[in-house]
Design a protein around this motif. Structure first.
Motif, short mmCIF file in Angstrom:
data_model
loop_
_atom_site.label_atom_id
_atom_site.label_comp_id
_atom_site.label_asym_id
_atom_site.label_seq_id
_atom_site.Cartn_x
_atom_site.Cartn_y
_atom_site.Cartn_z
N ASP A 72 0.87 -1.16 0.00
CA ASP A 72 0.00 0.00 0.00
C ASP A 72 0.91 1.22 0.00
O ASP A 72 1.44 1.60 1.05
N ASN A 73 1.10 1.80 -1.17
CA ASN A 73 2.05 2.92 -1.26
C ASN A 73 1.54 4.16 -0.53
O ASN A 73 2.34 5.00 -0.11
N ALA A 74 0.25 4.28 -0.34
CA ALA A 74 -0.30 5.40 0.41
C ALA A 74 0.05 5.30 1.90
O ALA A 74 0.14 6.31 2.60
N LYS A 75 0.25 4.06 2.36
CA LYS A 75 0.59 3.82 3.77
C LYS A 75 2.06 3.47 3.95
O LYS A 75 2.49 3.17 5.06
N ASN A 76 2.82 3.48 2.86
CA ASN A 76 4.26 3.17 2.93
C ASN A 76 4.51 1.82 3.61
O ASN A 76 5.43 1.68 4.42
N THR A 77 3.71 0.85 3.24
CA THR A 77 3.76 -0.44 3.91
C THR A 77 3.69 -1.59 2.90
O THR A 77 2.94 -1.51 1.93
N VAL A 78 4.49 -2.62 3.17
CA VAL A 78 4.41 -3.86 2.40
C VAL A 78 4.02 -4.97 3.36
O VAL A 78 4.41 -4.95 4.53
N TYR A 79 3.25 -5.91 2.86
CA TYR A 79 2.71 -6.99 3.68
C TYR A 79 3.12 -8.35 3.12
O TYR A 79 3.36 -8.50 1.92
N LEU A 80 3.14 -9.32 4.01
CA LEU A 80 3.31 -10.70 3.59
C LEU A 80 2.29 -11.54 4.34
O LEU A 80 2.42 -11.73 5.56
N GLN A 81 1.26 -11.96 3.63
CA GLN A 81 0.26 -12.85 4.22
C GLN A 81 0.74 -14.28 4.05
O GLN A 81 1.00 -14.73 2.93
N CYS A 95 12.25 -7.59 5.68
CA CYS A 95 11.88 -6.89 4.46
C CYS A 95 13.06 -6.06 4.01
O CYS A 95 13.91 -5.66 4.81
N ALA A 96 13.11 -5.82 2.70
CA ALA A 96 14.22 -5.11 2.11
C ALA A 96 13.73 -4.27 0.94
O ALA A 96 12.75 -4.62 0.28
N ALA A 97 14.44 -3.17 0.70
CA ALA A 97 14.05 -2.21 -0.33
C ALA A 97 15.15 -2.09 -1.38
O ALA A 97 16.32 -1.95 -1.04
N ASP A 98 14.75 -2.13 -2.63
CA ASP A 98 15.66 -2.07 -3.78
C ASP A 98 15.28 -0.85 -4.61
O ASP A 98 14.26 -0.85 -5.30
#
Length: 123
Positions: A72-81, A95-98
């Motif tokens: 969710d780019n509006a919330k600056n969040t990535v999820y893993l279900q 988590c990691a950012a490229d």
């Protein structure tokens, strides 16, 4: 970019967990994001990745059909279900950012990392 994971814990086999990774700093949508894991004595592996706008995803064979990555780019969040968890999923998850990346590739191409969150699956 600072990354903070949450959502890890202890769960029985067959159960579910949702990991979250909150980012701060530079524009979140500039980064492809990946979830890696590392178990004791094993190599770190990319389990799921997602492109900058979320149109493309990657999954390791070991988690296909059980894990879902989203952002969710509006919330600056990535999820893993993570569903249908197995004891072999036990690991520290990062988590990691490229920057400008696609959410694929080895850990060497990722610029920023979170501190990790422990996931333990009991049999």
């Amino acid at each position: 970019v600072q990354l903070v994971e949450s959502g890890g814990g202890l769960v029985q086999a067959g159960g579910s967990l949702r990991l979250s990774c909150a980012a701060s700093g530079r524009t979140f949508s500039d980064y492809g994001m990946g979830w890696f894991r590392q178990a004791p004595g094993k190599e770190r592996e990319l389990v799921a990745g997602i492109s900058r706008i979320g149109g493309s995803t990657y999954y390791a064979d070991s988690v296909k059909g059980r894990f879902t990555i989203s952002r969710d780019n509006a919330k600056n969040t990535v999820y893993l279900q993570m569903n249908s968890l197995k004891p072999e999923d036990t690991a520290v998850y990062y988590c990691a950012a490229d920057l400008w990346g696609s959410g694929r590739g080895t850990g060497a191409r990722y610029d920023y990392w979170g501190q990790g969150t422990q996931v333990t699956v009991s049999s």
